[in-house]
Design a protein around this motif. Structure first.
Motif, PDB file in Angstrom:
ATOM      1  N   ALA A 118      44.191 -57.190  92.894  1.00  0.00           N
ATOM      2  CA  ALA A 118      43.599 -56.303  93.894  1.00  0.00           C
ATOM      3  C   ALA A 118      44.659 -55.623  94.739  1.00  0.00           C
ATOM      4  O   ALA A 118      45.564 -56.266  95.255  1.00  0.00           O
ATOM      5  N   GLY A 119      44.534 -54.297  94.845  1.00  0.00           N
ATOM      6  CA  GLY A 119      45.445 -53.531  95.685  1.00  0.00           C
ATOM      7  C   GLY A 119      46.717 -53.084  95.001  1.00  0.00           C
ATOM      8  O   GLY A 119      47.500 -52.336  95.585  1.00  0.00           O
ATOM      9  N   TYR A 120      46.937 -53.517  93.766  1.00  0.00           N
ATOM     10  CA  TYR A 120      48.163 -53.120  93.058  1.00  0.00           C
ATOM     11  C   TYR A 120      47.830 -52.210  91.876  1.00  0.00           C
ATOM     12  O   TYR A 120      47.209 -52.646  90.897  1.00  0.00           O
ATOM     13  N   ASN A 121      48.234 -50.964  91.951  1.00  0.00           N
ATOM     14  CA  ASN A 121      48.049 -49.980  90.884  1.00  0.00           C
ATOM     15  C   ASN A 121      46.675 -50.088  90.213  1.00  0.00           C
ATOM     16  O   ASN A 121      45.659 -49.896  90.856  1.00  0.00           O
ATOM     17  N   GLY A 122      46.613 -50.428  88.930  1.00  0.00           N
ATOM     18  CA  GLY A 122      45.341 -50.469  88.215  1.00  0.00           C
ATOM     19  C   GLY A 122      44.539 -51.730  88.439  1.00  0.00           C
ATOM     20  O   GLY A 122      43.478 -51.897  87.832  1.00  0.00           O
ATOM     21  N   GLU A 123      45.038 -52.624  89.282  1.00  0.00           N
ATOM     22  CA  GLU A 123      44.363 -53.889  89.628  1.00  0.00           C
ATOM     23  C   GLU A 123      44.042 -54.723  88.386  1.00  0.00           C
ATOM     24  O   GLU A 123      42.959 -55.285  88.250  1.00  0.00           O
ATOM     25  N   TYR A 124      45.004 -54.842  87.494  1.00  0.00           N
ATOM     26  CA  TYR A 124      44.843 -55.651  86.297  1.00  0.00           C
ATOM     27  C   TYR A 124      44.940 -57.138  86.638  1.00  0.00           C
ATOM     28  O   TYR A 124      45.532 -57.523  87.648  1.00  0.00           O
ATOM     29  N   SER A 125      44.382 -57.965  85.778  1.00  0.00           N
ATOM     30  CA  SER A 125      44.354 -59.404  86.008  1.00  0.00           C
ATOM     31  C   SER A 125      45.724 -60.037  85.761  1.00  0.00           C
ATOM     32  O   SER A 125      46.603 -59.430  85.131  1.00  0.00           O
ATOM     33  N   ILE A 173      53.357 -49.227  83.789  1.00  0.00           N
ATOM     34  CA  ILE A 173      53.464 -49.097  85.244  1.00  0.00           C
ATOM     35  C   ILE A 173      52.138 -49.393  85.921  1.00  0.00           C
ATOM     36  O   ILE A 173      52.076 -50.052  86.966  1.00  0.00           O
ATOM     37  N   ASN A 174      51.055 -48.940  85.341  1.00  0.00           N
ATOM     38  CA  ASN A 174      49.752 -49.144  85.965  1.00  0.00           C
ATOM     39  C   ASN A 174      49.282 -50.596  85.883  1.00  0.00           C
ATOM     40  O   ASN A 174      48.363 -50.999  86.594  1.00  0.00           O
ATOM     41  N   VAL A 175      49.936 -51.380  85.020  1.00  0.00           N
ATOM     42  CA  VAL A 175      49.558 -52.787  84.854  1.00  0.00           C
ATOM     43  C   VAL A 175      50.332 -53.681  85.815  1.00  0.00           C
ATOM     44  O   VAL A 175      49.745 -54.438  86.599  1.00  0.00           O
TER      45      VAL A 175
END
Length: 226
Positions: A118-125, A173-175
Motif C-alpha cells: 500500500a502506498g508504493y507505486n503499483g501496490e503489489y504484494s 519499477i511499478n512493482v
C-alpha cells in the motif's frame, strides 16, 4: 585497493544517477527515463571501471560470481563493503542535492527507495515483489555471466548488461522500484527509514538468491561459462 575504489565509485555513480533520476527528474522523465538512467549509468561504469574491477557494483553480482567459480569469497567480501559504502555515500549526496529546494523532503519524496504494498507505486504484494526480484536478478546474472564468458564477443558485455538493466526496470519499477542490487537498496533505505528500512530484507535476500542460482547454473555446466 584499486578494485575496491573502482567498486565504490561505480556503485556511487549507479545510485546517485539512477535514484537521482527518480527523485529529481522522475515527474519529467517517467519510468522510461528512470530505466534509461540506471542502464546508461551501468554502461558508462562498465567501460570506465570494468577493466579495473569487472564493474560488479552489486553485492548480488559478486556473490553470483563466487557461485560461478569466477571469484574468491574473500575478494567478494571486500567488493561488497566498497559497494555498500558507495551506495550510502551516494544516497547522502543525493539527499543533500535534493534538499536544495523547499519542495523536497525525505519523508515525502524519499530517495528512490525500493518497496511494495500500500502506498508504493503499483501496490503489489510482498510475494509479487519477492518473485520479481529473484527472477529479475537471476536473468540479469545470466546476462552478466554469459556476456563476460570466454566465448562471448569481446567488448560488448557492458552494452548487453546495461540494456538488460534498462529492460528489467521498464518491467519492474511499478512493482518494487527495482533493486536486483542490495547495495542500491541499502543506501536510500538507511536515510529514508520507516517502511523502506523494514522492507529492506527482501531487497537483500531476493537478489542474492537469484544471482547465486544463476552462478550455480553456470558452474554446473548447464550453460556455457568460462
Amino acid at each position: 585497493m584499486k578494485k575496491q575504489i573502482a567498486e565504490f565509485i561505480g556503485t556511487f555513480t549507479l545510485v546517485l544517477l539512477g535514484c537521482g533520476a527518480a527523485v529529481i527528474a522522475g515527474d519529467l522523465i517517467g519510468f522510461a527515463g528512470i530505466s534509461l538512467a540506471f542502464g546508461l549509468a551501468l554502461i558508462g561504469m562498465a567501460y570506465g571501471i570494468g577493466p579495473v574491477s569487472g564493474c560488479h557494483i552489486n553485492p548480488a553480482v559478486s556473490l553470483g560470481a563466487v557461485a560461478a567459480g569466477r571469484m574468491e569469497m574473500g575478494e567478494a567480501v571486500s567488493y561488497i563493503i566498497a559497494q555498500v559504502a558507495g551506495a550510502i555515500v551516494a544516497a547522502l549526496v543525493l539527499m543533500a542535492i535534493a534538499s536544495g529546494t523547499e519542495a523536497y523532503s525525505v519523508a515525502e519524496n524519499g530517495l528512490g527507495q525500493n518497496g511494495w504494498g500500500a502506498g508504493y507505486n503499483g501496490e503489489y504484494s510482498m510475494m509479487a515483489a519477492l518473485v520479481f526480484e529473484i527472477v529479475a536478478t537471476f536473468l540479469f546474472m545470466v546476462v552478466i555471466l554469459g556476456s563476460t564468458g570466454a566465448s562471448a564477443p569481446a567488448g560488448f558485455a557492458g552494452l548487453a548488461i546495461g540494456l538488460a538493466l534498462v529492460v528489467i526496470h521498464l518491467v519492474g519499477i511499478n512493482v518494487t522500484g527495482v533493486s536486483v542490487n542490495p547495495a542500491r537498496s541499502i543506501g536510500p533505505a538507511l536515510f529514508v527509514g520507516g517502511t523502506a528500512l523494514s522492507q529492506l530484507w527482501l531487497f537483500i535476500v531476493a537478489p542474492i538468491i537469484g544471482a547465486v542460482a544463476a552462478g550455480l547454473l553456470f558452474r554446473s555446466g548447464s550453460l556455457d561459462g568460462e
